[in-house]
Design a protein around this motif. Structure first.
Motif, PDB file in Angstrom:
ATOM      1  N   VAL A   1      12.175  76.362  -1.058  1.00 52.61           N
ATOM      2  CA  VAL A   1      11.076  76.753  -1.898  1.00 52.61           C
ATOM      3  C   VAL A   1      10.017  76.013  -1.132  1.00 52.61           C
ATOM      4  CG1 VAL A   1      12.360  77.312  -3.887  1.00 52.61           C
ATOM      5  CG2 VAL A   1      11.527  74.933  -3.465  1.00 52.61           C
ATOM      6  N   GLU A   2       8.690  76.501  -1.477  1.00 53.15           N
ATOM      7  CA  GLU A   2       7.601  75.817  -0.721  1.00 53.15           C
ATOM      8  C   GLU A   2       7.352  74.267  -1.671  1.00 53.15           C
ATOM      9  OE1 GLU A   2       4.814  79.594   0.681  1.00 53.15           O
ATOM     10  OE2 GLU A   2       5.049  79.208  -1.441  1.00 53.15           O
ATOM     11  N   GLY A   3       7.650  73.393  -0.974  1.00 53.86           N
ATOM     12  CA  GLY A   3       7.793  72.178  -1.389  1.00 53.86           C
ATOM     13  C   GLY A   3       6.484  71.286  -1.272  1.00 53.86           C
ATOM     14  N   ASP A   4       6.585  69.926  -1.307  1.00 58.14           N
ATOM     15  CA  ASP A   4       5.413  69.211  -1.283  1.00 58.14           C
ATOM     16  C   ASP A   4       4.544  69.389  -0.012  1.00 58.14           C
ATOM     17  OD1 ASP A   4       5.753  66.954   0.980  1.00 58.14           O
ATOM     18  OD2 ASP A   4       7.815  66.974   0.016  1.00 58.14           O
ATOM     19  N   ILE A   5       3.490  68.902  -0.412  1.00 51.91           N
ATOM     20  CA  ILE A   5       2.010  69.373   0.701  1.00 51.91           C
ATOM     21  C   ILE A   5       2.150  68.559   1.913  1.00 51.91           C
ATOM     22  CG2 ILE A   5       0.554  67.707  -0.211  1.00 51.91           C
ATOM     23  CD1 ILE A   5      -0.306  71.451   1.133  1.00 51.91           C
ATOM     24  N   PHE A   6       2.993  67.508   1.998  1.00 45.77           N
ATOM     25  CA  PHE A   6       3.018  66.492   3.000  1.00 45.77           C
ATOM     26  C   PHE A   6       3.971  67.058   3.871  1.00 45.77           C
ATOM     27  CE2 PHE A   6       4.973  62.535   5.151  1.00 45.77           C
ATOM     28  CZ  PHE A   6       4.007  62.772   6.168  1.00 45.77           C
ATOM     29  N   SER A   7       5.202  67.032   3.778  1.00 40.65           N
ATOM     30  CA  SER A   7       6.238  67.815   4.528  1.00 40.65           C
ATOM     31  C   SER A   7       6.142  69.135   4.862  1.00 40.65           C
ATOM     32  CB  SER A   7       7.706  67.337   4.042  1.00 40.65           C
ATOM     33  OG  SER A   7       7.986  68.021   2.848  1.00 40.65           O
TER      34      SER A   7
ATOM     35  N   SER B   1       6.257  56.158 -14.390  1.00 40.72           N
ATOM     36  CA  SER B   1       5.605  57.563 -14.394  1.00 40.72           C
ATOM     37  C   SER B   1       5.263  57.834 -12.713  1.00 40.72           C
ATOM     38  CB  SER B   1       4.317  57.519 -15.215  1.00 40.72           C
ATOM     39  OG  SER B   1       3.703  58.714 -14.950  1.00 40.72           O
ATOM     40  N   LEU B   2       4.843  56.806 -12.197  1.00 37.58           N
ATOM     41  CA  LEU B   2       4.568  56.680 -10.437  1.00 37.58           C
ATOM     42  C   LEU B   2       5.894  57.115  -9.613  1.00 37.58           C
ATOM     43  CD1 LEU B   2       3.023  56.283  -8.007  1.00 37.58           C
ATOM     44  CD2 LEU B   2       3.319  53.784  -8.321  1.00 37.58           C
ATOM     45  N   TYR B   3       6.913  56.448 -10.118  1.00 33.13           N
ATOM     46  CA  TYR B   3       8.205  56.391  -9.551  1.00 33.13           C
ATOM     47  C   TYR B   3       8.710  57.925  -9.671  1.00 33.13           C
ATOM     48  CZ  TYR B   3      12.762  54.774  -8.115  1.00 33.13           C
ATOM     49  OH  TYR B   3      14.138  54.673  -7.582  1.00 33.13           O
ATOM     50  N   PHE B   4       8.598  58.457 -10.979  1.00 35.90           N
ATOM     51  CA  PHE B   4       9.318  59.840 -11.228  1.00 35.90           C
ATOM     52  C   PHE B   4       8.308  60.860 -10.619  1.00 35.90           C
ATOM     53  CE2 PHE B   4      10.491  63.288 -13.553  1.00 35.90           C
ATOM     54  CZ  PHE B   4      12.041  63.055 -13.928  1.00 35.90           C
ATOM     55  N   CYS B   5       7.112  60.621 -10.333  1.00 29.26           N
ATOM     56  CA  CYS B   5       6.297  61.685  -9.953  1.00 29.26           C
ATOM     57  C   CYS B   5       5.956  61.573  -8.299  1.00 29.26           C
ATOM     58  CB  CYS B   5       4.944  61.901 -10.657  1.00 29.26           C
ATOM     59  SG  CYS B   5       5.094  62.155 -12.309  1.00 29.26           S
ATOM     60  N   TYR B   6       6.051  60.666  -7.658  1.00 26.50           N
ATOM     61  CA  TYR B   6       6.004  60.442  -6.367  1.00 26.50           C
ATOM     62  C   TYR B   6       6.594  61.628  -5.490  1.00 26.50           C
ATOM     63  CZ  TYR B   6       5.985  58.337  -1.716  1.00 26.50           C
ATOM     64  OH  TYR B   6       5.605  58.139  -0.504  1.00 26.50           O
ATOM     65  N   PRO B   7       7.835  61.875  -5.759  1.00 23.78           N
ATOM     66  CA  PRO B   7       8.576  62.915  -4.989  1.00 23.78           C
ATOM     67  C   PRO B   7       7.892  64.253  -4.658  1.00 23.78           C
ATOM     68  CG  PRO B   7      10.253  61.868  -6.237  1.00 23.78           C
ATOM     69  CD  PRO B   7       8.855  61.317  -7.024  1.00 23.78           C
ATOM     70  N   PHE B   8       7.001  64.661  -5.507  1.00 23.86           N
ATOM     71  CA  PHE B   8       6.213  65.853  -5.568  1.00 23.86           C
ATOM     72  C   PHE B   8       5.070  65.943  -4.560  1.00 23.86           C
ATOM     73  CE2 PHE B   8       8.346  65.372  -9.656  1.00 23.86           C
ATOM     74  CZ  PHE B   8       9.224  66.638  -9.521  1.00 23.86           C
ATOM     75  N   ILE B   9       4.453  64.550  -4.324  1.00 22.44           N
ATOM     76  CA  ILE B   9       3.613  64.538  -3.240  1.00 22.44           C
ATOM     77  C   ILE B   9       3.935  63.251  -2.486  1.00 22.44           C
ATOM     78  CG2 ILE B   9       1.890  63.563  -5.085  1.00 22.44           C
ATOM     79  CD1 ILE B   9      -0.415  65.130  -3.362  1.00 22.44           C
ATOM     80  N   PRO B  10       4.949  62.855  -1.875  1.00 18.47           N
ATOM     81  CA  PRO B  10       5.366  61.893  -1.210  1.00 18.47           C
ATOM     82  C   PRO B  10       4.964  61.380  -0.051  1.00 18.47           C
ATOM     83  CG  PRO B  10       6.828  63.727  -0.827  1.00 18.47           C
ATOM     84  CD  PRO B  10       5.773  64.288  -1.430  1.00 18.47           C
ATOM     85  N   ASP B  11       3.487  60.749  -0.196  1.00 20.42           N
ATOM     86  CA  ASP B  11       2.856  60.497   1.056  1.00 20.42           C
ATOM     87  C   ASP B  11       2.286  59.028   0.880  1.00 20.42           C
ATOM     88  OD1 ASP B  11       1.688  60.513   3.467  1.00 20.42           O
ATOM     89  OD2 ASP B  11       0.351  62.270   3.291  1.00 20.42           O
TER      90      ASP B  11
END
Length: 707
Positions: free
Chosen positions: A70-76, A203-213
């Motif tokens: 699927v089209e994942g996070d914007i970084f990778s 909250s930071l830890y949990f959300c970071y994988p969706f924009i992991p930069d």
């Protein structure tokens, strides 16, 4: 450091904290849906299908990665098909030996997520739906964002259930309490606003994988929670350090140990300190705790930059430099707010209140919370020198002054800048063909504009150009001025003939240039004036007529790749003494012993070269220091003063490596004997033996400073 963190460190270093993506089977009838509805449905299914790693030692959870289905996070850009096409055709493959395709970095607005929760983001989506109620495509996009929020919330609730189940399995009371706290926390965040330091980090830890930069300015947005909890006795410094260390271990664990990036320090870069919106320096007690927490970890990721200001106490700079010299994994770099804020306000139109919130990320890129760095494709600025001395040779021969020579060069420079801008637009047009659905809720603009961040929805971005070989250009022009016009040692015709013959038959001239040349980094009037003139020209060219509609800020790093080698391999000989095919320089330092007047002169040259503050993007100044100088306490105090003065004079950045040239040369010959030799490269650190030949050679050619 307590036993819980020690166990997590052991697991992390072994690669056991890596969470393998779970393959997700999608229903073939999804093809009946519109493309964006199908993508959204599959993204949500993928997220909910990923395992949540919750160990007995866990206080947090949430790490996951996208697998490209699927089209994942914007970084990778995982799953971004058109970006993949661009990578296949242009990544490390320069167009016309002028520009090559690169990754673009971003940083989520985690402060907004922590303070408002995903429920607040959903409110914003509903307001945007009302504003776009007559636009069917906008409403379709916005619904995907609501669905994404709901999936992340549901994933958190799944984690809450799993954590409480885990709590029943352990007989260790402290672990049981941690797991119960985790369960209760995931029932609340990231759906709702955090109310304490633990919930904010969760909250930071949990959300970071969706924009992991990058995690951005954590010493700012976590500080109110830290201060409140410390003051009311609900948090101790040791407990806060424990939470921070688990957060940092997650950033390390996100990289698969099988990847060479597991040991590189260019991942998850963030900042501490810097100016606040009220004009005060932002380094606080949490900033210090963040650094101390990281320094206790024997990991390589993340790396951290101190944002220095005129108001930064000397003791803070000394503390950070002391941490840096004792850090075996080389995770600390230094940037200067003074020229950077000037450049951001002048060239990108940011207000002071906006500009002070920038953070470093990646190898030394920069962005604002909820923003991206756009452009960011390395280009070969030395090609303009080649064009001037070969294609315009007759014009140069007829020039009667250096001013005339420079004007001819400037024409070629401007032509190449516009050509690079055109290629960059082509790269960006390819990127825009993908519709990212995952990262938009963490960025500024996509919800309001009802468009993907890849397709014009983003409002917070910094345009960055990366000219590689700046010191080659400065040196080539400086040598021409010195030898042809100031000292009249040769004619420009003779210089051009020497270049056409790749210095063969002109060995004496070549040796004289290397021995007596006014090269950049020696704080001499000739090279300093040429450097200022070059950056003034770039500033003159810089306007809003490019495809991004904003002025550029410029940098000079190459990231993980050997762009300086790719570009140099197709370049002819240049007046700075380069032979045809030799790699160009990167960064704004000097190499090959051309900076003969010592470290102070080098830093003075760098500080003076850009009074217009054009070079305020991802700029790198590499400094190789004799290890004895950095280890000796008396000399160390002098170095603190030296680098403080360097920043006061306008220097933008520095990073340190201290190792003998003999060790570097021997490490290349017998790498098995130098496995622990670690160096700073181009905004990141790595083990020397892991670097490719071109990067190893560049580090070896850096001048070792002993004063």
């Amino acid at each position: 450091m307590n036993e819980r963190i020690k166990k997590l460190i052991e697991r992390t270093v072994k690669g056991e904290m890596w969470v393998e993506p779970v393959k997700t089977e999608y229903n073939r009838t999804d093809l009946f849906l519109s493309p964006i509805k199908m993508s959204a449905k599959r993204v949500c299914e993928y997220i909910l299908n990923q395992e949540l790693l919750i160990l007995e030692e866990s206080c947090f959870t949430g790490l996951m990665r996208f697998d490209g289905s699927v089209e994942g996070d914007i970084f990778s850009k995982s799953g971004h098909k058109n970006d993949d096409i661009a990578m296949q055709n242009f990544y490390n493959k320069p167009v016309d030996n002028l520009m090559t395709f690169e990754f673009q970095h971003s940083v989520g607005n985690f402060k907004k997520i922590i303070n408002r929760g995903l429920a607040g983001i959903k409110d914003d989506i509903e307001k945007s739906k009302q504003a776009h109620k007559s636009d069917a495509s906008a409403l379709e996009f916005l619904q995907t964002q609501t669905d994404l929020c709901d999936s992340i919330i549901q994933r958190a609730h799944i984690g809450a259930k799993k954590a409480i189940e885990k709590a029943t399995e352990t007989e260790k009371q402290d672990y049981k309490e941690n797991l119960i706290r985790l369960s209760n926390g995931l029932k609340k965040v990231p759906e709702q606003p955090a109310e304490n330091f633990y919930e904010a980090v969760l909250s930071l830890y949990f959300c970071y994988p969706f924009i992991p930069d990058s995690i951005g300015l954590i010493d700012r947005y976590l500080y109110p929670f830290y201060k409140k909890d410390i003051m009311n006795g609900k948090l101790t410094e040791e407990k806060a350090k424990e939470y921070l260390q688990e957060l940092f271990l997650m950033l390390q664990a996100r990289i698969n140990k099988a990847s060479d990036r597991f040991y590189r320090g260019g991942e998850s870069h963030f900042c501490i300190g810097g100016y606040l919106e009220n004009g005060e320096d932002g380094f606080n007690e949490l900033s210090k705790l963040i650094v101390e927490s990281l320094m206790e970890l024997p990991t390589w990721i993340p790396q951290i930059s101190l944002r220095w200001t005129e108001k930064t106490p000397r003791e803070v700079l000394k503390f950070m430099l002391d941490c840096e010299r004792h850090d075996p994994n080389k995770r600390i770099a230094f940037v200067n707010d003074e020229p950077r804020l000037k450049g951001l306000m002048e060239y990108t139109g940011l207000s002071y209140e906006e500009a002070v919130n920038y953070t470093m990320m990646g190898c030394n890129e920069l962005a604002l919370p909820g923003g991206m760095v756009f452009g960011f494709d390395p280009f070969n600025i030395v090609r303009s020198v080649e064009n001037a001395f070969y294609k315009r040779a007759d014009d140069l021969i007829n020039a009667h002054s250096f001013d005339e020579v420079y004007n001819i060069y400037e024409q070629e420079l401007f032509a190449d800048l516009w050509a690079a801008e055109k290629i960059g637009k082509g790269f960006q047009d390819i990127r825009r063909r993908d519709c990212n659905l995952v990262s938009n809720i963490f960025l500024e603009g996509p919800i309001e504009n009802a468009k993907s961040c890849t397709q014009g929805g983003l409002t917070r971005y910094i345009p960055v150009g990366l000219p590689i070989g700046l010191s080659n250009v400065i040196d080539s022009l400086s040598i021409t001025k010195q030898f042809v016009f100031d000292e009249k040692i040769i004619t420009i015709r003779e210089l051009i003939e020497a270049l056409k013959n790749n210095w063969q038959g002109y060995e004496d001239l070549h040796s004289l240039i290397l021995k007596k040349g006014n090269f950049f980094g020696n704080d001499d009037d000739c090279s300093n004036e040429v450097a200022k003139r070059l950056f003034a020209s770039i500033g003159e060219w810089n306007n809003t007529e490019n495809y991004l509609g904003k002025k550029w800020v410029f940098g000079n790093l190459i990231g993980y790749n050997e762009h300086h080698k790719f570009f140099g391999s197709a370049l002819k000989a240049t007046p700075d003494g380069r032979f045809a095919g030799d790699a160009t320089n990167f960064g704004i330092g000097q190499s090959q012993g051309k900076d003969r007047n010592g470290l102070t002169a080098l830093l003075n040259s760098v500080a003076k070269c850009d009074p217009e503050a054009v070079l305020t993007g991802p700029s790198v100044t590499n400094v190789l220091i004799d290890e004895k100088l950095i280890r000796d306490d008396d000399n160390f105090e002098k170095l603190v003063d030296l680098f403080q003065t360097y920043f006061q004079n306008g220097g933008t950045h520095f990073q340190l490596t201290y190792v003998s040239k003999e060790d570097l040369i021997n490490a290349k010959k017998t790498p098995e004997e130098y496995k622990n030799l670690r160096v700073r490269v181009s905004g990141f650190s790595d083990y020397f033996i892991f670097l490719n030949d071109a990067l190893q050679d560049e580090i070896i050619t850096r001048t070792k400073h002993t004063q």
